[in-house]
Design a protein around this motif. Structure first.
Motif, short mmCIF file in Angstrom:
data_model
loop_
_atom_site.label_atom_id
_atom_site.label_comp_id
_atom_site.label_asym_id
_atom_site.label_seq_id
_atom_site.Cartn_x
_atom_site.Cartn_y
_atom_site.Cartn_z
N TYR A 8 -1.03 4.95 11.17
CA TYR A 8 -0.04 4.18 11.94
C TYR A 8 0.62 3.22 10.97
CZ TYR A 8 -4.15 1.13 11.96
OH TYR A 8 -5.25 0.39 11.58
N PRO A 9 1.80 2.71 11.31
CA PRO A 9 2.51 1.86 10.35
C PRO A 9 1.67 0.66 9.90
CG PRO A 9 3.93 2.44 12.20
CD PRO A 9 2.57 2.92 12.55
N GLU A 10 1.77 0.35 8.61
CA GLU A 10 1.06 -0.79 8.02
C GLU A 10 -0.47 -0.64 8.03
OE1 GLU A 10 2.70 -4.82 8.51
OE2 GLU A 10 4.23 -3.89 9.77
N PHE A 11 -0.93 0.61 7.93
CA PHE A 11 -2.37 0.81 7.69
C PHE A 11 -2.65 0.49 6.22
CE2 PHE A 11 -2.51 4.65 5.06
CZ PHE A 11 -1.17 5.03 5.12
N THR A 12 -3.91 0.23 5.91
CA THR A 12 -4.32 -0.01 4.51
C THR A 12 -4.78 1.33 3.92
OG1 THR A 12 -4.89 -2.30 4.92
CG2 THR A 12 -5.94 -1.26 3.01
N THR A 13 -4.15 1.71 2.81
CA THR A 13 -4.31 3.08 2.31
C THR A 13 -5.76 3.43 1.96
OG1 THR A 13 -2.13 2.72 1.36
CG2 THR A 13 -3.23 4.77 0.81
N LEU A 14 -6.43 2.55 1.23
CA LEU A 14 -7.79 2.86 0.79
C LEU A 14 -8.77 3.01 1.97
CD1 LEU A 14 -9.67 3.37 -1.65
CD2 LEU A 14 -9.96 0.91 -1.85
N ASP A 15 -8.47 2.34 3.09
CA ASP A 15 -9.28 2.51 4.32
C ASP A 15 -9.38 3.97 4.70
OD1 ASP A 15 -8.96 -0.27 4.37
OD2 ASP A 15 -8.65 -0.35 6.53
N THR A 73 -2.90 -2.95 12.50
CA THR A 73 -3.81 -2.74 13.63
C THR A 73 -3.36 -3.53 14.86
OG1 THR A 73 -5.67 -2.51 12.09
CG2 THR A 73 -6.21 -2.90 14.39
N ASN A 74 -2.99 -4.79 14.63
CA ASN A 74 -2.65 -5.67 15.75
C ASN A 74 -1.61 -5.06 16.67
OD1 ASN A 74 -4.28 -7.86 15.89
ND2 ASN A 74 -3.15 -9.01 14.33
N ALA A 75 -0.55 -4.50 16.07
CA ALA A 75 0.52 -3.92 16.90
C ALA A 75 0.02 -2.75 17.72
CB ALA A 75 1.69 -3.48 16.00
N GLN A 76 -1.00 -2.06 17.21
CA GLN A 76 -1.50 -0.86 17.91
C GLN A 76 -2.45 -1.20 19.05
OE1 GLN A 76 -0.06 1.99 16.92
NE2 GLN A 76 0.98 0.70 15.40
N LEU A 77 -2.97 -2.44 19.05
CA LEU A 77 -3.97 -2.80 20.07
C LEU A 77 -3.38 -2.71 21.48
CD1 LEU A 77 -5.76 -5.85 18.38
CD2 LEU A 77 -6.62 -3.50 18.65
N ALA A 78 -2.06 -2.83 21.57
CA ALA A 78 -1.42 -2.80 22.89
C ALA A 78 -0.73 -1.46 23.15
CB ALA A 78 -0.38 -3.92 22.97
N ASP A 79 -0.96 -0.49 22.28
CA ASP A 79 -0.30 0.82 22.44
C ASP A 79 -1.20 1.73 23.26
OD1 ASP A 79 0.63 3.43 22.16
OD2 ASP A 79 1.40 3.07 20.13
N GLU A 80 -0.94 1.78 24.55
CA GLU A 80 -1.85 2.52 25.45
C GLU A 80 -1.89 4.02 25.13
OE1 GLU A 80 -4.28 1.92 27.55
OE2 GLU A 80 -4.10 -0.21 27.08
#
Lengths: 209, 209
Positions: A8-15, A73-80
């Motif tokens: 998803y946008p703005e994920f951390t690559t190494l994760d 992650t924050n933006a995705q927390l509300a993405d049902e």
């Protein structure tokens, strides 16, 4: 064994890439990177994009689900729609896993209630919002089929642990040897407990500006 | 500070992403992923592509050049256009670096003659072909402005070492803390010296089939 990695946008690559480099080498593993839409997904530094080869609605099951973290992650927390997808795929998995703040997404999907879980040190406490028990002392926390890792590079340790359970200790060690994971960091500041206050302060500036 | 990361077909993802995750966080760093053509470049497992935002002919200088390795290295050793590009950019760098078999590309470009260098254990000896002195006992080898790392995950240690020199120890440690690089591998098989013969045999099967 089918492994689905969520982007998803703005994920951390190494994760995503740390565990991927281990798990994808398990004999028989098939990995699919997936996101809301097919195509490149830009990371947290904006200087790199990874390709999602499948859209979420093309992936309805996985043996192992990997959810990376990052500022996005924050933006995705509300993405049902995304949380629904996580729940649907989780219903099919043997292992549901996260790295860094990815555990908040598992929490928001309702999967960590009453479970021990970890996250990046910057958002460990937030896990409580989702009924999870934040566990900061361990780098990899396994509770039932849910395996969560601490920040970013902890995903490599998570993946080796899971590879041992999925494919046996010898194969896990062979993959460790393949990626020459014999870490020799030139500093010992990799956790809040080990870093000096000055280093922790600079890390907070780098993180929050 | 401009950082150029070279991509080519069948590169190993963590070779590039491990150092990237550290170096891109240095204040003022600008990273560009570059390849023969702009667009997605497929990795060694074929299940992931990273986007090159610039073609080689769009990048003529860098403060730091990072060359990853992977099974694709071999095909590139005979690509004179690519080796020319490496030489041209190298003429502008403060640091020219590689991870894993990426050092063979630096060698083929004629940059390691008479220098100590390392590589993945599978191809360490090949460095001699290029007049370099293979150095297997160290995970990160620095000789002048040339810094080479051992296999795959060694790039993280390389990048922290360079970050200390580029931005100071405190910033390097702050980045180590940001990516929580406090490695705790569940096994101790990360080098040929530490792995059992059984594990080394399985690693060779995974590598060469």
């Amino acid at each position: 064994m089918r492994i689905a990695v969520l982007l998803y946008p703005e994920f951390t690559t190494l994760d995503a890439v740390g565990p991927y480099e281990v798990l994808s080498r398990i004999p028989g593993a098939e990995v699919v990177f997936t996101a809301a839409e097919r195509g490149p997904v830009r990371n947290d530094m904006s200087s790199l994009a990874l390709t999602a080869d499948a859209a979420l609605d093309e992936v309805d099951s996985a043996d192992l689900l990997l959810v990376p973290g990052g500022p996005g992650t924050n933006a995705q927390l509300a993405d049902e729609a995304l949380l629904d997808w996580v729940r649907r795929v989780d219903a099919t998995t043997t292992w549901t896993t996260s790295v860094c703040s990815g555990s908040l997404l598992l929490g928001a999907a309702g999967l960590l209630e009453g479970r021990r879980a970890t996250s990046h040190w910057c958002c460990l406490d937030e896990l409580s919002r989702f009924g999870a028990e934040p566990t900061g002392a361990e780098r990899v926390v396994v509770d039932g089929k849910y395996a969560t890792a601490a920040g970013v590079s902890a995903g490599i340790d998570l993946a080796l642990t899971l590879t041992g359970r999925l494919a046996g200790d010898t194969t896990a060690q062979a993959i460790q040897l393949l990626i020459e994971y014999d870490p020799q960091p030139p500093y010992g500041a990799g956790s809040l407990a080990k870093a000096s206050p000055e280093v922790a302060a600079e890390a907070n500036v780098l993180l929050f500006g």
